[in-house]
Design a protein around this motif. Structure first.
Motif, short mmCIF file in Angstrom:
data_model
loop_
_atom_site.label_atom_id
_atom_site.label_comp_id
_atom_site.label_asym_id
_atom_site.label_seq_id
_atom_site.Cartn_x
_atom_site.Cartn_y
_atom_site.Cartn_z
N TYR A 49 0.85 -1.19 0.00
CA TYR A 49 0.00 0.00 0.00
C TYR A 49 0.89 1.25 0.00
O TYR A 49 1.96 1.27 0.61
CB TYR A 49 -0.94 0.02 1.22
N GLY A 50 0.42 2.26 -0.74
CA GLY A 50 1.23 3.48 -0.87
C GLY A 50 2.10 3.46 -2.13
O GLY A 50 2.71 4.46 -2.47
N GLY A 95 -0.13 4.07 -12.85
CA GLY A 95 -0.52 5.47 -12.75
C GLY A 95 -1.42 5.84 -11.58
O GLY A 95 -1.93 6.95 -11.53
N ARG A 96 -1.67 4.91 -10.65
CA ARG A 96 -2.45 5.30 -9.46
C ARG A 96 -1.78 4.71 -8.22
O ARG A 96 -1.00 3.76 -8.33
CB ARG A 96 -3.89 4.80 -9.57
N SER A 115 -7.46 -2.82 -0.02
CA SER A 115 -7.64 -4.16 -0.60
C SER A 115 -8.52 -4.10 -1.85
O SER A 115 -8.31 -4.86 -2.79
CB SER A 115 -8.23 -5.13 0.43
N LEU A 116 -9.46 -3.16 -1.85
CA LEU A 116 -10.32 -3.02 -3.04
C LEU A 116 -9.50 -2.57 -4.24
O LEU A 116 -9.65 -3.10 -5.35
CB LEU A 116 -11.39 -1.96 -2.76
N GLU A 117 -8.63 -1.59 -3.99
CA GLU A 117 -7.81 -1.06 -5.09
C GLU A 117 -6.81 -2.11 -5.58
O GLU A 117 -6.58 -2.24 -6.78
CB GLU A 117 -7.08 0.21 -4.63
N LEU A 118 -6.25 -2.88 -4.65
CA LEU A 118 -5.28 -3.90 -5.07
C LEU A 118 -5.99 -5.01 -5.85
O LEU A 118 -5.49 -5.49 -6.87
CB LEU A 118 -4.55 -4.47 -3.84
N ALA A 119 -7.19 -5.40 -5.38
CA ALA A 119 -7.95 -6.44 -6.08
C ALA A 119 -8.31 -5.97 -7.50
O ALA A 119 -8.23 -6.74 -8.46
CB ALA A 119 -9.21 -6.80 -5.29
N LEU A 129 -6.00 -9.95 1.26
CA LEU A 129 -6.83 -10.39 0.13
C LEU A 129 -7.12 -11.87 0.35
O LEU A 129 -6.26 -12.60 0.87
CB LEU A 129 -6.08 -10.25 -1.19
N ARG A 130 -8.30 -12.32 -0.07
CA ARG A 130 -8.57 -13.76 0.06
C ARG A 130 -8.35 -14.45 -1.27
O ARG A 130 -8.89 -14.04 -2.30
CB ARG A 130 -10.00 -14.03 0.53
#
Ligand SMILES: Cc1ncc(COP(=O)(O)O)c(C=O)c1O
Length: 398
Positions: free
Chosen positions: A333-334, A339-340, A345-349, A372-373
């Motif tokens: 995270y971070g 480009g973002r 967890s939502l953004e990584l998924a 994440l699962r």
């Protein structure tokens, strides 16, 4: 159209949503590795299928008793004797349309508005919504990976209030694969025993999928006083590869079973007659298929842990059951990805889905945003391909 306010308080199941997204991409021709699946990747064993066909041919196609057929209740009682060492009779059993339906009926029968249900977190996505539908209040207790994602006695003690009605337990756990040992449960039991007003829900839906030779144990099995206060939820969905058949069951105090049956009687009536007969075969027939499936899952667990071990910064306790891992990716995270900046967890998924065509369920759906699962109900080839993709996507983050 004006809809009931109740709908604003519940969320659609996150796992079902991610599966729908993956399926939509698949339909467009994208090769998705779907780590989002919540069901075994094996067909229902043939002897169970044959029992369903026979039931149809024998005319078992009419209403049954609301609470299910005696033959299946007897099968459940036999299983309780054999696998749990507990003695129950038909009056202690309600057959429902899946484990989720059993939980729904139970919460409706037990919870009054404002009653609290203690829920160790991470938790299976549906518990808070099922509690909410019964107008109860979920008290989530964070259980981080440092304690193996398990509830500790002092945490339980601190979560108890005069409104506490239920403790919801799920071992082996979805999403973490954590399993409570006898000594874990005994330590928690010391807290629970004096609080006679607190009932326990033991969601044992993954109880046959246990690794490393761990013996099966739950609260009802360790102390007579807790046995009377424990409601066992189980079913054929996961252990017999029958998720689509929709058969689960609730076992416990007769008065509560009657109450839950009353709820079921005014909603679904009996579960499908044919699926009930198939479930008789699942419970009473050959169990080698269950053992075989568990061995396959254990080998996959080992492979998945090896792969996760090779990804820098990822932490993950070794699961002892079910078919999920719940790694902590917060070290990423971070960082920037395409480009973002990824911060949840939502953004990584989403990034995994878009960049790597890999579907995973964001940990926030289970109450833990750092994780994440991943389900490993996938073939070895898919697991290898999927983790190659994940490793590449993570390498591309700066
Ligand atoms: C922990 C847990 N409980 C209950 C269920 C529901 O099982 P069923 O499909 O029998 O309703 C699931 C399914 O994913 C689950 O993971």
């Amino acid at each position: 159209m004006k809809l009931a306010k109740r709908l604003d308080r519940i969320k659609p199941s996150a796992t079902l949503t991610i599966n729908a997204k993956a399926k939509a991409l698949k339909r467009q021709g994208t090769h998705i590795i779907n780590f989002g699946v919540g069901e075994p990747d094996f067909d229902t064993p043939i002897h169970i299928q044959e029992a369903a066909i026979k039931a149809m041919r024998d005319g078992q196609t009419r209403y049954t008793a609301v609470s299910g057929i005696d033959e299946l209740k007897d099968g459940v009682c036999e299983l309780m004797r054999k696998d749990y060492g507990l003695s129950f009779s038909r009056e202690n059993v309600l057959i429902s349309c899946g484990g989720k339906h059993a939980l729904y009926n139970l919460f409706q029968a037990l919870l009054d508005p404002g009653d609290e249900a203690i829920l160790p977190s991470p938790y299976w996505v549906s518990y808070p919504d099922l509690v909410e539908l019964a107008e109860g209040v979920t008290v989530a207790v964070p259980c981080p990976e440092e304690s193996g994602f398990k509830l500790l006695p002092e945490q339980l003690e601190n979560a108890i209030t005069p409104r506490t009605r239920l403790l919801i337990m799920n071992s082996p756990s979805n999403p973490t694969g954590a399993v409570y040992s006898r000594s874990d449960l005994e330590a928690l039991a010391e807290v629970l025993i004096p609080h006679e007003e607190i009932l326990i829900v033991s969601d044992d839906i993954y109880y046959r999928i246990l690794f490393d030779g761990a013996p099966w144990v739950n609260f009802a099995m360790i102390d007579r006083r807790l046995r009377e206060r424990t409601f066992i939820v189980n079913g054929v969905s996961k252990s017999s590869c029958m998720t689509g058949w929709r058969i689960g069951y609730l076992v416990g105090n007769e008065e509560v079973i009657k109450g839950a049956t009353k709820i079921q009687g005014q909603s679904t009536s009996n579960p499908t007659s044919i699926a009930q007969w198939a479930s008789v075969a699942a419970l009473k027939g050959d169990q080698e298929c269950v053992a075989q499936m568990t061995r396959v899952f254990e080998r996959r667990r080992d492979y998945v842990m090896d792969r996760l071990g090779g990804i820098p910064g990822v932490k993950c306790p070794r699961p002892s059951g079910a078919f999920y891992v719940f790694p902590n990716f917060s070290a990423y995270y971070g960082k920037a990805a395409d480009g973002r900046i990824i911060n949840s967890s939502l953004e990584l998924a989403d990034y995994f889905m878009e960049r790597a065509h890999v579907a995973v369920v964001p940990g926030i759906a289970f109450g833990e945003d750092r994780c994440l699962r991943f389900s490993y109900a996938l073939s070895m080839e898919e697991l290898k391909d999927g983790f190659d993709r994940v490793a590449d996507a993570l390498k591309a983050m700066k």
